[in-house]
Design a protein around this motif. Structure first.
Motif, PDB file in Angstrom:
ATOM      1  N   GLU A   1       0.827  -1.208   0.000  1.00  0.00           N
ATOM      2  CA  GLU A   1       0.000   0.000   0.000  1.00  0.00           C
ATOM      3  C   GLU A   1       0.863   1.261   0.000  1.00  0.00           C
ATOM      4  O   GLU A   1       0.534   2.244  -0.686  1.00  0.00           O
ATOM      5  CB  GLU A   1      -0.922  -0.015   1.214  1.00  0.00           C
ATOM      6  N   ARG A   2       1.948   1.244   0.745  1.00  0.00           N
ATOM      7  CA  ARG A   2       2.831   2.416   0.775  1.00  0.00           C
ATOM      8  C   ARG A   2       3.512   2.623  -0.574  1.00  0.00           C
ATOM      9  O   ARG A   2       3.677   3.766  -1.029  1.00  0.00           O
ATOM     10  CB  ARG A   2       3.865   2.253   1.887  1.00  0.00           C
TER      11      ARG A   2
ATOM     12  N   TYR B   1       0.959   4.089  -2.882  1.00  0.00           N
ATOM     13  CA  TYR B   1       0.693   5.498  -2.567  1.00  0.00           C
ATOM     14  C   TYR B   1       1.804   6.390  -3.121  1.00  0.00           C
ATOM     15  O   TYR B   1       1.527   7.468  -3.678  1.00  0.00           O
ATOM     16  CB  TYR B   1       0.552   5.699  -1.062  1.00  0.00           C
TER      17      TYR B   1
ATOM     18  N   ASP C   1      -5.204  10.809   1.793  1.00  0.00           N
ATOM     19  CA  ASP C   1      -4.040  10.143   2.360  1.00  0.00           C
ATOM     20  C   ASP C   1      -4.241   8.634   2.262  1.00  0.00           C
ATOM     21  O   ASP C   1      -5.270   8.154   1.749  1.00  0.00           O
ATOM     22  CB  ASP C   1      -3.779  10.594   3.795  1.00  0.00           C
TER      23      ASP C   1
ATOM     24  N   GLU D   1      -4.884   6.415   4.489  1.00  0.00           N
ATOM     25  CA  GLU D   1      -6.031   5.911   5.240  1.00  0.00           C
ATOM     26  C   GLU D   1      -7.337   6.152   4.479  1.00  0.00           C
ATOM     27  O   GLU D   1      -8.243   5.308   4.501  1.00  0.00           O
ATOM     28  CB  GLU D   1      -6.094   6.569   6.615  1.00  0.00           C
TER      29      GLU D   1
ATOM     30  N   ARG E   1      -7.601   3.498   1.867  1.00  0.00           N
ATOM     31  CA  ARG E   1      -8.046   2.232   2.469  1.00  0.00           C
ATOM     32  C   ARG E   1      -9.549   2.248   2.731  1.00  0.00           C
ATOM     33  O   ARG E   1     -10.243   1.248   2.510  1.00  0.00           O
ATOM     34  CB  ARG E   1      -7.299   1.997   3.782  1.00  0.00           C
ATOM     35  N   LYS E   2     -10.045   3.378   3.206  1.00  0.00           N
ATOM     36  CA  LYS E   2     -11.477   3.485   3.499  1.00  0.00           C
ATOM     37  C   LYS E   2     -12.300   3.325   2.232  1.00  0.00           C
ATOM     38  O   LYS E   2     -13.333   2.636   2.230  1.00  0.00           O
ATOM     39  CB  LYS E   2     -11.770   4.829   4.163  1.00  0.00           C
TER      40      LYS E   2
END
Length: 249
Positions: A49-50, A53, A68, A70, A73-74
């Motif tokens: 994920e990083r 991003y 961001d 998070e 992810r949401k």
């Protein structure tokens, strides 16, 4: 639990004695979960994920200026929850999440395909537990080994495909553990009866309850030493795959 833990860190809850050690017999095939059974999955997903991003920051800055990690992810969780028909297909649900976010910020949603491929590349860069390769090398000489997983890791890309007769992933099976269908597909793929199979996995519901429901003996991989709290029970508990080698005859 008979006899407590042995040096091999295994507990057998049902089976036979062989030279004073509890063993599970009449096994033709061993099914394996992957995530948190053969490797720790949380650091793999976090790193993937990083990396994604950072890629988004470089190539899709309007998106990352507003979201961001998070928030991303949401969005993915919301897409997953909104599509119960894709509960078995994590790859497609992640691609749809990318499509949604790209469209929201006026990017070509077709770029989601490449983003998903990039995520899968990082997702398959795992660190196997140190007991895995030695155990698989021994087990493959005596049993058919099959992967049965809800995740989207690929044993060929991970580099352990040589040890397995088949790989059954939920996205190809059309259903996910704990449903019996994915276990039944694994049995039919290698032409074995459920009664001659043991399934090894870390999840009390997906792996243990699922295997029991499919008529398959179950072995709980408990690397963290957690207490068992379910009303039903696995046939055995192990702390690593060294214990599995000792259990199976």
């Amino acid at each position: 639990m008979p006899d407590g833990y042995w040096a091999c860190k295994a507990i057998c809850l049902s089976g036979d004695r062989c030279n004073g050690v509890w063993v599970i017999t009449n096994v033709e095939a061993v099914f394996f979960d992957l995530d948190d059974t053969l490797w720790a999955v949380a650091p793999v997903i976090l790193r993937a994920e990083r990396k994604i991003y950072a890629y988004l920051q470089e190539h899709f800055p309007r998106l990352t200026d507003a979201m961001d990690l998070e928030a991303i992810r949401k969005t993915r969780s919301q897409v997953y929850a909104s599509r119960p028909d894709l509960a078995h297909d994590l790859t497609t649900s992640r691609r749809l999440a990318f499509e949604s976010m790209l469209s929201d910020f006026d990017y070509d949603p077709q770029a989601a395909v490449a983003l998903t491929d990039l995520f899968l590349d990082y997702r398959n860069r795992v660190a196997l537990y140190p007991d895995v390769i030695p155990a698989l090398e021994r087990l493959r000489n005596h049993f058919q080994l099959v992967v049965v997983t809800n995740g989207n890791a690929d044993i060929e890309r991970v580099g352990i495909g040589e040890f397995f007769s088949a790989q059954i992933r939920a996205e190809e099976a059309g259903c996910r553990k704990p449903l019996a269908g994915i276990f039944e597909l694994a049995c039919s793929t290698i032409n074995v009866e459920p009664s001659s199979v043991v399934h090894v996995g870390d999840h009390p519901i997906d792996d243990i309850q699922g295997a029991i429901g499919a008529g398959i003996r179950s072995i709980w991989m408990n690397r963290q030493g957690e207490p068992w709290v379910q009303a039903y029970h696995p046939d055995a508990e192990i702390a690593d795959l060294t214990g599995l080698v000792t259990l199976l005859r």
